[in-house]
Scaffold this motif. Structure first.
Motif, mmCIF file in Angstrom:
data_model
loop_
_atom_site.group_PDB
_atom_site.id
_atom_site.type_symbol
_atom_site.label_atom_id
_atom_site.label_comp_id
_atom_site.label_asym_id
_atom_site.label_seq_id
_atom_site.Cartn_x
_atom_site.Cartn_y
_atom_site.Cartn_z
ATOM 1 N N LEU A 46 144.074 -101.662 85.281
ATOM 2 C CA LEU A 46 144.777 -101.017 84.275
ATOM 3 C C LEU A 46 145.316 -101.719 83.421
ATOM 4 O O LEU A 46 146.005 -102.947 83.555
ATOM 5 N N PRO A 50 151.045 -96.075 83.932
ATOM 6 C CA PRO A 50 150.420 -94.587 84.001
ATOM 7 C C PRO A 50 151.641 -93.932 83.008
ATOM 8 O O PRO A 50 152.607 -94.297 83.015
ATOM 9 N N GLU A 108 146.372 -84.736 80.837
ATOM 10 C CA GLU A 108 146.605 -86.221 79.946
ATOM 11 C C GLU A 108 145.000 -86.405 79.344
ATOM 12 O O GLU A 108 145.028 -87.051 78.415
ATOM 13 N N SER A 113 145.745 -89.266 75.864
ATOM 14 C CA SER A 113 146.721 -90.415 76.001
ATOM 15 C C SER A 113 146.085 -91.721 76.844
ATOM 16 O O SER A 113 146.522 -92.828 76.311
ATOM 17 N N ARG A 114 145.034 -91.568 77.553
ATOM 18 C CA ARG A 114 144.266 -92.675 78.086
ATOM 19 C C ARG A 114 142.726 -92.586 78.204
ATOM 20 O O ARG A 114 142.255 -91.389 78.208
ATOM 21 N N SER A 115 142.418 -93.498 78.505
ATOM 22 C CA SER A 115 140.603 -93.587 78.388
ATOM 23 C C SER A 115 140.173 -92.782 79.606
ATOM 24 O O SER A 115 141.026 -92.619 80.610
ATOM 25 N N GLU A 118 140.410 -94.913 82.617
ATOM 26 C CA GLU A 118 141.847 -95.046 83.375
ATOM 27 C C GLU A 118 142.192 -93.619 83.924
ATOM 28 O O GLU A 118 142.944 -93.771 85.067
#
Length: 196
Positions: A46, A50, A108, A113-115, A118
């Motif tokens: 990561l 998170p 999410e 907000s994240r790839s 992830e």
């Protein structure tokens, strides 16, 4: 050691149940170790902590997994059927929480907000924690088996075989499975554009 004990002492009844349960317990604990390794590899990859809601979900799943496993192992060590049943009930009630966790991950993903990579890492972590709970349930079943000799019931499956027209492989699979495993479940076939 279990095999050596069986070979030397030829146990029966309760002793044999205990030895066979220990063999299965060993497999469950080995799998839990594998889950821990997967979680560790995932965490190492990561790039950032998170999101807060996912972090709370991971903490909640972690706490539930640890508590369930500890109670399951205690029920086995103490041969406590009451604790085993209580742990099974608590684990079954917690199962619905995983739907919330999955929905949080979907939100999410929608917020970007994240790839995606992830998000899959978070999902892998949460899935392994859920698997720990399942292994703890297996340990509880072993506790009940050691003390009472009762095994958990056979699983029955509902399987739907699907292909485009339902005029070949899906029907073959349905009929073969019905013949080969008649007591294991109910089998059907379908097609999304079914032929006459």
């Amino acid at each position: 050691l279990c095999h050596a004990f069986v070979a030397r002492h030829l146990p029966s009844a309760g002793h044999l149940r205990y030895v066979s349960a220990v063999l299965r317990l060993n497999i469950a604990l080995e799998r839990i170790g594998d889950y821990a390794a997967t979680i560790s590899r995932t965490a190492a990859q990561l790039t950032a902590p998170p999101p807060s809601i996912v972090a709370r979900d991971i903490e909640m799943m972690n706490e539930q997994a640890r508590r369930t496993l500890a109670d399951a192992l205690r029920s086995f060590q103490q041969r406590d059927v009451t604790l085993a049943h209580a742990t099974l009930t608590a684990a079954a009630q917690f199962a619905r929480y995983f739907d919330k966790v999955f929905n949080d991950l979907v939100r999410e993903g929608e917020s970007h907000s994240r790839s995606t990579e992830e998000l899959f890492s978070f999902m892998a972590t949460l899935n392994r924690l859920e698997r720990v709970i399942h292994q703890a349930k297996n340990i509880c079943e072993e506790s009940v088996f050691v003390v009472t000799g009762k095994t958990k019931g056979e699983k029955t499956f509902n399987i739907l075989f699907v292909d485009e027209a339902n005029n070949g492989p899906s029907q073959l699979a349905e009929h073969f499975t019905r013949k080969a495993f008649p007591q294991s479940g109910r089998y059907r076939s379908a097609g999304w554009d079914a032929a006459e």
